[in-house]
Design a protein around this motif. Structure first.
Motif, PDB file in Angstrom:
ATOM      1  N   PRO A  11       0.765  -1.217  -0.116  1.00  6.10           N
ATOM      2  CA  PRO A  11      -0.050   0.011  -0.076  1.00  6.10           C
ATOM      3  C   PRO A  11       0.725   1.182   0.155  1.00  6.10           C
ATOM      4  O   PRO A  11       1.932   1.106   0.449  1.00  6.10           O
ATOM      5  CB  PRO A  11      -0.651   0.013   1.228  1.00  6.10           C
ATOM      6  CG  PRO A  11      -0.201  -1.196   2.018  1.00  6.10           C
ATOM      7  CD  PRO A  11       0.542  -2.084   1.208  1.00  6.10           C
ATOM      8  N   GLU A  12       0.228   2.231  -0.713  1.00  2.85           N
ATOM      9  CA  GLU A  12       1.059   3.766  -0.692  1.00  2.85           C
ATOM     10  C   GLU A  12       1.543   4.075   0.957  1.00  2.85           C
ATOM     11  O   GLU A  12       2.492   4.828   0.802  1.00  2.85           O
ATOM     12  CB  GLU A  12       0.561   4.649  -1.519  1.00  2.85           C
ATOM     13  CG  GLU A  12       0.351   4.479  -3.027  1.00  2.85           C
ATOM     14  CD  GLU A  12       2.028   4.646  -3.600  1.00  2.85           C
ATOM     15  OE1 GLU A  12       2.675   5.318  -3.117  1.00  2.85           O
ATOM     16  OE2 GLU A  12       2.474   3.696  -4.360  1.00  2.85           O
ATOM     17  N   SER A  13       0.457   3.897   1.551  1.00  2.03           N
ATOM     18  CA  SER A  13       0.725   4.415   2.772  1.00  2.03           C
ATOM     19  C   SER A  13       1.953   3.952   3.640  1.00  2.03           C
ATOM     20  O   SER A  13       2.439   4.338   4.646  1.00  2.03           O
ATOM     21  CB  SER A  13      -0.493   4.419   3.713  1.00  2.03           C
ATOM     22  OG  SER A  13      -1.008   2.813   3.977  1.00  2.03           O
ATOM     23  N   ALA A  14       2.332   2.679   3.122  1.00  2.00           N
ATOM     24  CA  ALA A  14       3.504   2.043   4.025  1.00  2.00           C
ATOM     25  C   ALA A  14       5.057   2.554   3.368  1.00  2.00           C
ATOM     26  O   ALA A  14       5.904   2.209   4.340  1.00  2.00           O
ATOM     27  CB  ALA A  14       3.485   0.456   3.493  1.00  2.00           C
ATOM     28  N   TRP A  15       5.011   3.201   2.281  1.00  3.64           N
ATOM     29  CA  TRP A  15       6.154   3.764   1.746  1.00  3.64           C
ATOM     30  C   TRP A  15       6.811   4.900   2.594  1.00  3.64           C
ATOM     31  O   TRP A  15       6.011   5.957   2.889  1.00  3.64           O
ATOM     32  CB  TRP A  15       6.270   4.192   0.297  1.00  3.64           C
ATOM     33  CG  TRP A  15       5.978   2.852  -0.525  1.00  3.64           C
ATOM     34  CD1 TRP A  15       4.629   2.420  -1.053  1.00  3.64           C
ATOM     35  CD2 TRP A  15       6.931   2.056  -0.883  1.00  3.64           C
ATOM     36  NE1 TRP A  15       4.812   1.224  -1.656  1.00  3.64           N
ATOM     37  CE2 TRP A  15       5.946   0.940  -1.685  1.00  3.64           C
ATOM     38  CE3 TRP A  15       8.290   1.903  -0.775  1.00  3.64           C
ATOM     39  CZ2 TRP A  15       6.881  -0.241  -2.320  1.00  3.64           C
ATOM     40  CZ3 TRP A  15       9.218   0.743  -1.391  1.00  3.64           C
ATOM     41  CH2 TRP A  15       8.061  -0.283  -2.100  1.00  3.64           C
ATOM     42  N   ALA A  16       8.082   4.930   2.938  1.00  4.09           N
ATOM     43  CA  ALA A  16       8.637   6.158   3.477  1.00  4.09           C
ATOM     44  C   ALA A  16       9.929   6.613   2.507  1.00  4.09           C
ATOM     45  O   ALA A  16      10.593   5.868   2.100  1.00  4.09           O
ATOM     46  CB  ALA A  16       9.001   5.767   4.737  1.00  4.09           C
ATOM     47  N   LYS A  17      10.103   7.938   2.373  1.00  9.16           N
ATOM     48  CA  LYS A  17      11.068   8.493   1.274  1.00  9.16           C
ATOM     49  C   LYS A  17      12.336   8.295   2.077  1.00  9.16           C
ATOM     50  O   LYS A  17      12.398   8.806   3.404  1.00  9.16           O
ATOM     51  CB  LYS A  17      10.873   9.746   0.674  1.00  9.16           C
ATOM     52  CG  LYS A  17      11.806  10.248  -0.315  1.00  9.16           C
ATOM     53  CD  LYS A  17      11.537  11.327  -0.911  1.00  9.16           C
ATOM     54  CE  LYS A  17      10.717  11.127  -2.155  1.00  9.16           C
ATOM     55  NZ  LYS A  17      10.522  12.465  -2.900  1.00  9.16           N
ATOM     56  N   SER A  18      13.688   8.089   1.429  1.00 10.46           N
ATOM     57  CA  SER A  18      14.947   8.287   2.402  1.00 10.46           C
ATOM     58  C   SER A  18      15.072   9.822   2.789  1.00 10.46           C
ATOM     59  O   SER A  18      14.512  10.848   1.991  1.00 10.46           O
ATOM     60  CB  SER A  18      15.775   8.059   1.411  1.00 10.46           C
ATOM     61  OG  SER A  18      17.226   8.271   2.006  1.00 10.46           O
ATOM     62  N   SER A  19      15.587   9.971   3.891  1.00 10.28           N
ATOM     63  CA  SER A  19      15.802  11.278   4.620  1.00 10.28           C
ATOM     64  C   SER A  19      16.915  12.045   3.790  1.00 10.28           C
ATOM     65  O   SER A  19      17.078  13.187   4.014  1.00 10.28           O
ATOM     66  CB  SER A  19      15.911  11.312   5.847  1.00 10.28           C
ATOM     67  OG  SER A  19      17.164  10.490   6.547  1.00 10.28           O
ATOM     68  N   TYR A  20      17.505  11.385   3.003  1.00 10.12           N
ATOM     69  CA  TYR A  20      18.779  11.864   2.218  1.00 10.12           C
ATOM     70  C   TYR A  20      18.125  12.222   0.797  1.00 10.12           C
ATOM     71  O   TYR A  20      18.742  12.786   0.072  1.00 10.12           O
ATOM     72  CB  TYR A  20      19.865  10.747   1.869  1.00 10.12           C
ATOM     73  CG  TYR A  20      20.703  10.435   3.382  1.00 10.12           C
ATOM     74  CD1 TYR A  20      21.702  11.327   3.522  1.00 10.12           C
ATOM     75  CD2 TYR A  20      20.334   9.703   4.170  1.00 10.12           C
ATOM     76  CE1 TYR A  20      22.651  11.055   4.817  1.00 10.12           C
ATOM     77  CE2 TYR A  20      20.947   9.274   5.153  1.00 10.12           C
ATOM     78  CZ  TYR A  20      22.119  10.268   5.560  1.00 10.12           C
ATOM     79  OH  TYR A  20      22.872  10.046   6.737  1.00 10.12           O
ATOM     80  N   SER A  21      16.902  11.839   0.462  1.00  8.88           N
ATOM     81  CA  SER A  21      16.477  12.333  -0.794  1.00  8.88           C
ATOM     82  C   SER A  21      15.915  13.861  -0.776  1.00  8.88           C
ATOM     83  O   SER A  21      15.420  14.252   0.252  1.00  8.88           O
ATOM     84  CB  SER A  21      15.144  11.517  -1.243  1.00  8.88           C
ATOM     85  OG  SER A  21      15.537  10.234  -1.062  1.00  8.88           O
ATOM     86  N   SER A  22      16.322  14.689  -1.776  1.00  8.42           N
ATOM     87  CA  SER A  22      15.865  15.850  -1.929  1.00  8.42           C
ATOM     88  C   SER A  22      14.773  15.991  -2.884  1.00  8.42           C
ATOM     89  O   SER A  22      14.446  15.218  -3.435  1.00  8.42           O
ATOM     90  CB  SER A  22      16.874  16.726  -2.259  1.00  8.42           C
ATOM     91  OG  SER A  22      17.434  16.285  -3.784  1.00  8.42           O
TER      92      SER A  22
END
Length: 70
Positions: A11-22
């Protein structure tokens, strides 16, 4: 390790973007822990296949990466 289509499996709600991503379109990954598996995908192209690892394998990878920065 397996490579799977990321659409519809996690599910889309499970995804988290890397804190290093800009927000500038650089190298971005997203990670989701779903059903005891770590899923990794390109946040710029979510329709591409994702990589799925056991949680132990993901933990080992993250630990290795932390000890050997680029």
């Amino acid at each position: 390790m397996s490579v799977e289509d990321s659409v519809g499996i996690v599910p889309e709600s499970a995804w988290a973007k890397s804190s290093y991503s800009s927000g500038e379109g650089g190298e971005c990954v997203e990670v989701a822990s779903w059903l005891c598996v770590a899923h990794i995908r390109d946040s710029k192209d979510k329709a591409r296949p994702m990589v799925s690892l056991t949680l132990d394998a993901w933990t080992d990878f993250v630990g290795f990466a932390a000890r050997h920065p680029v």
